[in-house]
Design an enzyme around this catalytic site. Structure first.
Site, PDB file in Angstrom:
ATOM      1  N   TRP A  17      70.963  46.407  25.148  1.00  0.00           N
ATOM      2  CA  TRP A  17      72.167  47.194  25.616  1.00  0.00           C
ATOM      3  C   TRP A  17      73.345  46.167  25.688  1.00  0.00           C
ATOM      4  O   TRP A  17      74.396  46.361  25.512  1.00  0.00           O
ATOM      5  CB  TRP A  17      72.062  47.883  27.168  1.00  0.00           C
ATOM      6  CG  TRP A  17      72.938  48.630  27.860  1.00  0.00           C
ATOM      7  CD1 TRP A  17      73.243  48.795  28.929  1.00  0.00           C
ATOM      8  CD2 TRP A  17      74.083  49.322  27.170  1.00  0.00           C
ATOM      9  NE1 TRP A  17      74.286  49.436  29.268  1.00  0.00           N
ATOM     10  CE2 TRP A  17      74.994  50.013  28.081  1.00  0.00           C
ATOM     11  CE3 TRP A  17      74.388  49.792  25.631  1.00  0.00           C
ATOM     12  CZ2 TRP A  17      75.901  50.648  28.009  1.00  0.00           C
ATOM     13  CZ3 TRP A  17      75.231  50.532  25.610  1.00  0.00           C
ATOM     14  CH2 TRP A  17      76.099  51.148  26.549  1.00  0.00           C
ATOM     15  N   LYS A  85      71.616  49.834  35.344  1.00  0.00           N
ATOM     16  CA  LYS A  85      71.193  51.251  35.995  1.00  0.00           C
ATOM     17  C   LYS A  85      69.872  50.993  36.795  1.00  0.00           C
ATOM     18  O   LYS A  85      68.742  50.730  36.403  1.00  0.00           O
ATOM     19  CB  LYS A  85      70.803  52.430  35.142  1.00  0.00           C
ATOM     20  CG  LYS A  85      72.025  52.767  34.064  1.00  0.00           C
ATOM     21  CD  LYS A  85      71.952  53.601  33.027  1.00  0.00           C
ATOM     22  CE  LYS A  85      72.960  53.836  32.271  1.00  0.00           C
ATOM     23  NZ  LYS A  85      72.905  54.895  31.061  1.00  0.00           N
ATOM     24  N   LYS A 168      69.159  59.595  36.682  1.00  0.00           N
ATOM     25  CA  LYS A 168      68.565  60.377  35.670  1.00  0.00           C
ATOM     26  C   LYS A 168      67.218  59.856  34.874  1.00  0.00           C
ATOM     27  O   LYS A 168      66.411  60.333  34.197  1.00  0.00           O
ATOM     28  CB  LYS A 168      69.648  60.754  34.541  1.00  0.00           C
ATOM     29  CG  LYS A 168      70.236  59.353  33.921  1.00  0.00           C
ATOM     30  CD  LYS A 168      69.549  58.583  32.733  1.00  0.00           C
ATOM     31  CE  LYS A 168      70.082  57.540  32.317  1.00  0.00           C
ATOM     32  NZ  LYS A 168      69.390  56.712  31.517  1.00  0.00           N
ATOM     33  N   ASP A 221      74.514  61.947  30.216  1.00  0.00           N
ATOM     34  CA  ASP A 221      73.512  60.927  30.300  1.00  0.00           C
ATOM     35  C   ASP A 221      71.916  61.616  30.586  1.00  0.00           C
ATOM     36  O   ASP A 221      71.085  61.135  29.733  1.00  0.00           O
ATOM     37  CB  ASP A 221      73.863  59.872  31.355  1.00  0.00           C
ATOM     38  CG  ASP A 221      73.075  58.329  31.047  1.00  0.00           C
ATOM     39  OD1 ASP A 221      72.241  58.474  29.991  1.00  0.00           O
ATOM     40  OD2 ASP A 221      73.227  57.400  31.668  1.00  0.00           O
ATOM     41  N   ASN A 233      62.166  55.634  29.566  1.00  0.00           N
ATOM     42  CA  ASN A 233      61.754  56.533  30.804  1.00  0.00           C
ATOM     43  C   ASN A 233      61.051  57.744  30.293  1.00  0.00           C
ATOM     44  O   ASN A 233      59.984  58.185  30.840  1.00  0.00           O
ATOM     45  CB  ASN A 233      62.952  56.641  31.541  1.00  0.00           C
ATOM     46  CG  ASN A 233      63.345  55.477  32.243  1.00  0.00           C
ATOM     47  OD1 ASN A 233      62.888  54.854  32.970  1.00  0.00           O
ATOM     48  ND2 ASN A 233      64.700  54.964  31.750  1.00  0.00           N
TER      49      ASN A 233
END
Length: 316
Positions: A17, A85, A168, A221, A233
């Site tokens: 990322w 996150k 999420k 997202d 995930n």
């Protein structure tokens, strides 16, 4: 490409990322330095002269990084952008909240959205959100990364933007289980829809604006993370449904699945604040070996009957 005055950006974290964001800024003509523990550049040299510092390190590294940056006495004009996150296990706070507590005189921006780094690296079109209580700081970040293949929107709800991207990941584990058990499209659609209600409930309790969760950083997202095997995930949930041990799954990923830590912290927070989180609670029980994937599904399907709208803010 967006035409703007070149800036000096330091990206903390050389993972997928952080590297993708560094490439986007570099392609826009900005000076970019990337720092990580594995690179031959000191943190001091990496941030020297930076206009914007972006943190893309894992959640567990954020508190230590903040302490190191505090010791360097950053100039007041430096904008701090968080692209991490997660939730801090010690405080149950988000990365941007930790940065704001440590740097109250600095502008803090959250960057989050439906952004699978491998697709961005491949040059595929994507969009994201930069959020801050400081409109000018959000616009600076917007101009830094915007291009003809990466559209950046602004908003003034950093906590909602951040929680959408964080929570999420828990839901992606649940959806991975759903797909791994071959429960079908109907079940997955119902799960994502009910999960969105759960995320909104947590977010608004913590001060977020509900409409944020219907945008890119919320629903957008969630859809990306819950529908792609590129999501770490999602792969955790899918692997658990296949009967694999959590430790084996995480080893095979060779990278961090933030949803595992986030789930544990979220349940601590929900217990303390008395927030109903039935889906996340089953994910927690599954990750901690208290139930099987099949039992998690049964627990959700056998809950008391109720009107659809009754648990938006209260009972679950």
């Amino acid at each position: 490409m967006i035409t703007t005055k070149p800036a000096t950006l330091t990206v903390l974290g050389a993972g997928a990322w952080g590297s993708a964001l560094a490439t986007l800024a570099r392609e826009n003509g900005h000076q970019v330095r990337v720092w990580s523990r594995s690179l031959d550049i000191s943190l001091e040299d990496a941030i020297a002269g930076a206009d914007i510092i972006l943190s893309a390190i894992s959640m567990k590294g954020v508190p230590t990084m903040i302490e190191r940056l505090k010791a360097m006495q950053l100039p007041a004009h430096v904008v701090l952008v968080s692209a991490t996150k997660g939730l801090d296990p010690s405080t149950t706070r988000t990365p941007s909240q930790l940065f704001q507590d440590a740097f109250p005189q600095h502008s803090i921006v959250v960057l989050s959205g439906p952004n699978l780094s491998k697709e961005i690296d491949a040059g595929l079109p994507a969009a994201t959100v930069v959020a801050s209580s400081d409109t000018a700081a959000a616009e600076r970040a917007q101009q830094l990364f915007s291009s003809d293949r990466f559209r950046v929107y602004t908003n003034n709800d950093p906590i909602g933007t951040e929680l959408g991207g964080t929570l999420k990941n828990v839901i992606a584990i649940a959806v991975g289980v759903c797909d791994g058990l071959n429960l079908g499209t109907n079940a997955k659609s119902a799960l994502i829809t009910r999960a969105l209600t759960e995320v909104i409930r947590v977010g608004t309790h913590l001060g977020a604006q509900p409409e944020t969760f219907f945008g890119l950083a919320g629903l957008g997202d969630m859809l990306a993370t819950c529908s792609s095997p590129l999501s770490r995930n999602y792969r955790v949930g899918y692997g658990l449904a296949e009967g694999k041990a959590l430790e084996q799954i995480l080893d095979d990923l060779h990278s961090t699945a933030e949803g595992v830590n986030t789930t544990n912290v979220l349940i601590d927070l929900a217990n303390r604040e008395m927030i109903p989180v039935p889906i996340s609670r089953q994910v927690y029980r599954l990750l901690n070996g208290k139930i099987t994937p099949q039992q998690a599904v049964e627990a959700l399907m056998e809950r008391d009957l109720k009107p659809e709208s009754c648990d938006t803010l209260v009972n679950a």
